[in-house]
Every structure is written in structure tokens, then in C-alpha cells.
Design an enzyme around this catalytic site. Structure first.
Site, PDB file in Angstrom:
ATOM      1  N   SER A 211      37.628  38.564  33.654  1.00 21.90           N
ATOM      2  CA  SER A 211      36.808  39.228  34.676  1.00 21.90           C
ATOM      3  C   SER A 211      35.318  39.076  34.423  1.00 21.90           C
ATOM      4  O   SER A 211      34.530  38.950  35.373  1.00 21.90           O
ATOM      5  CB  SER A 211      37.174  40.707  34.761  1.00 21.90           C
ATOM      6  OG  SER A 211      38.537  40.868  35.086  1.00 21.90           O
ATOM      7  N   HIS A 257      32.531  43.604  33.455  1.00 21.07           N
ATOM      8  CA  HIS A 257      32.175  43.168  34.797  1.00 21.07           C
ATOM      9  C   HIS A 257      30.657  43.146  34.989  1.00 21.07           C
ATOM     10  O   HIS A 257      30.106  42.174  35.512  1.00 21.07           O
ATOM     11  CB  HIS A 257      32.816  44.098  35.826  1.00 21.07           C
ATOM     12  CG  HIS A 257      34.303  44.024  35.860  1.00 21.07           C
ATOM     13  ND1 HIS A 257      35.060  44.625  36.856  1.00 21.07           N
ATOM     14  CD2 HIS A 257      35.193  43.426  35.032  1.00 21.07           C
ATOM     15  CE1 HIS A 257      36.342  44.391  36.645  1.00 21.07           C
ATOM     16  NE2 HIS A 257      36.449  43.682  35.520  1.00 21.07           N
TER      17      HIS A 257
END
Length: 306
Positions: A211, A257
Site C-alpha cells: 500500500s 499510506h
């Protein structure tokens, strides 16, 4: 790679004029579904990032480079270049395919070998791991976990969403940047995500997944679309949706993220905005700078945990 045939008319022909009337931007003459604000400096036909080839002044289309009309030399005299100065290749998704393949192979290894395999490679600050019977983590000198954790996933849904995003974002970026720069963007973004996770997350909280790198691709895509004067609304909407999931869903390492996103924006900006005279130095120098920040953050956190 499927290619749409080019229009037989010049830049002021009826078909192109109709496009101007109907759209805010013309469409690429080889890919009619892609709007673009860039034109070939030789024939003035609109070209998208996949088709644009760096020339001495501006960008040229593949046809002008192929027949040598853009430079006055034989077609092989100059190596075609991408928007960011990378070498243009036939398969613009090769590295993306390899990265997806590595992620899939690692996930299959997780399924086959079980927790002991995952526990050895996932990102963790410092904690006793029962399956290994020892104290593990980056603070124990296992820096490799910041890299290996980028290729592990916790479930079928986890890897599915990440690989779909990688395929959707990676291909256009690989075409626009070239393989080497795209490779640097992917890994620097992923390590930036790992660095922020290690710095801010609880020391015994494990983290894994691509991610961070994928969010880096989101950031770089936004920068590229802005550079080409594309409509920013689709990528912004998709990014907002992903950020809502990031902060609204439990068991998600938001640090990875955000770290990846910031790293992707910084590196992406350097890739597409660096002046041609010092392009390589600025592009890879920016990558080195982001990695230096990651190293400093890692050292700071390690000092706190030991």
C-alpha cells in the site's frame, strides 16, 4: 500494445477541429480516448504520455521519430525518450508485471509456509514473536523488514486491491517515466511508507503490504496529470476514497499510506518537473534525499526502542 490508427489529416483538419469544439483538450492521435495538452513539435499532432518522445526541443510523436523527420537524422540516431527522460520501451508495463508477479509469488509463499515465513519478513518495530521464539524487529537490526514487508499481504482482498491499483496506476507511470525512474519511484515510496510506520506505529504492531508504494503511485499520478493539464477530478476522487478507507477502517497502517503518498508526490514532482539540463541529477538526487529522511527516521526510532 493495441494502437489506434492516426488521423490522416493535419493538426488543423476537420476531425481535429471538431475535437476542439467538443472537448476542453484534444485527444491523442494514436489513442483517441486520452485527452492531452501536449503536441508533437514537428507535426503538431496531439500526443499522450505513452506516445511522447523527448526531442531537442519539446516532444515528438513516434511517427516523426521513426521516419527521422523530427531530428534530420536517421531514426536510430537518437534514443527515444519518455516525458521524464527515461528510455522508451516497447512493453511499457513490463516492470509493473514483474512487480505484480513478485507480490503474487510472495503471497503464495505465505499461504504455503505459514506464519513463520510472514513473521520473519513483516515490518515490526521490536517485539517477542512466539512463532520464532525470539525478540524480532527493525530495532533488533533487521532493517530488511522495511523492504520485505512491501511484498507481503494479509488476505486475498488485501492483495487483490493492491495489485489492481498497481496495474491501473503503474502502466501509465512506467510509460511516462521509463523503467528506471518508475522503479525508483516505487521503491522510494514504499520505503517512505515503511519509515513513517516504523517511526509512529506501536513497536509491537506488525505491518505488511504494498500500500505504501501504491499510494506513492497515486501521488505521482496526480503530479503527472497536473503536469499534462489533464482533468484532475478522477484521480482526486479515487485518492479521497482510499484515504477514507485508510482512516475509517480498523487494522490499517495509515502511516504507510501517508508516508508513501508524500514520498510519491515529492519524487513524482522531481521526475516530471526537473529541468532538462540537470534532470538526472535532480531526479535521483530527490530519491536519495527522501531515502536519507527515511534513514534518519529509522535511526531516531531505533534509538528510542533500544
Amino acid at each position: 500494445m493495441d494502437q489506434a490508427p492516426g488521423s490522416p489529416q493535419g493538426p488543423q483538419g476537420p476531425q481535429d477541429q471538431g475535437s476542439k469544439d467538443a472537448r476542453s483538450l484534444p485527444t491523442c492521435y494514436r489513442h483517441p480516448d486520452r485527452e492531452t495538452g501536449i503536441r508533437c513539435t514537428r507535426c503538431e499532432r496531439p500526443i499522450c504520455p505513452e506516445c511522447m518522445i523527448s526531442a531537442s526541443v519539446g516532444f515528438q510523436c513516434p511517427d516523426c521519430v521513426r521516419d527521422g523527420s523530427g531530428t534530420g537524422h536517421a531514426p536510430t540516431a537518437n534514443q527515444p525518450r519518455t516525458l521524464a527522460g527515461g528510455t522508451q520501451t516497447r512493453d511499457t508495463r513490463l516492470l509493473t508485471k514483474i512487480l505484480i508477479g513478485v507480490n503474487v509469488v510472495m503471497f503464495l509463499a505465505q499461504l504455503r509456509l505459514g506464519d513463520r515465513f510472514t513473521d520473519r519478513l513483516e515490518l515490526i518495530g521490536r517485539a517477542y514473536v512466539p512463532s520464532l521464539g525470539s525478540l524480532e524487529g527493525v530495532a533488533e537490526g533487521q532493517w530488511y523488514r522495511m523492504l520485505t514487508s512491501m511484498f507481503l499481504h494479509g488476505s486475498y482482498i488485501h492483495i487483490l486491491f493492491n495489485m489492481l491499483s498497481l496495474w491501473w496506476l503503474g502502466g501509465p507511470l512506467e510509460a511516462a517515466l521509463g523503467r528506471a525512474r518508475y522503479f525508483a519511484l516505487y521503491f522510494v515510496s514504499g520505503l517512505a511508507g515503511s519509515g513513517l510506520t516504523y517511526l509512529l506505529a506501536a513497536q509491537n504492531q506488525p505491518s505488511l503490504g504494498a500500500s505504501g508504494a501504491v499510494f506513492g503511485l497515486f501521488g505521482a499520478t496526480a503530479v503527472l496529470m497536473r503536469r499534462l493539464n489533464y482533468d484532475m477530478r478522477p484521480i482526486i476522487a479515487l485518492l479521497v476514497i482510499n484515504l477514507i478507507f485508510t482512516f475509517g477502517w480498523s487494522n490499517i497502517a495509515w502511516q504507510a499510506h501517508i508516508g508513501g503518498l508524500v514520498g510519491g508526490v515529492v519524487v513524482g514532482y522531481a521526475m516530471v518537473h526537473a529541468p532538462r539540463e540537470k534532470r538526472t541529477l535532480i531526479q535521483y538526487g530527490t530519491c536519495a534525499l527522501v531515502l536519507a529522511v527515511v534513514v534518519v527516521a529509522t535511526l531516531v526510532r531505533t534509538a528510542q526502542l533500544t
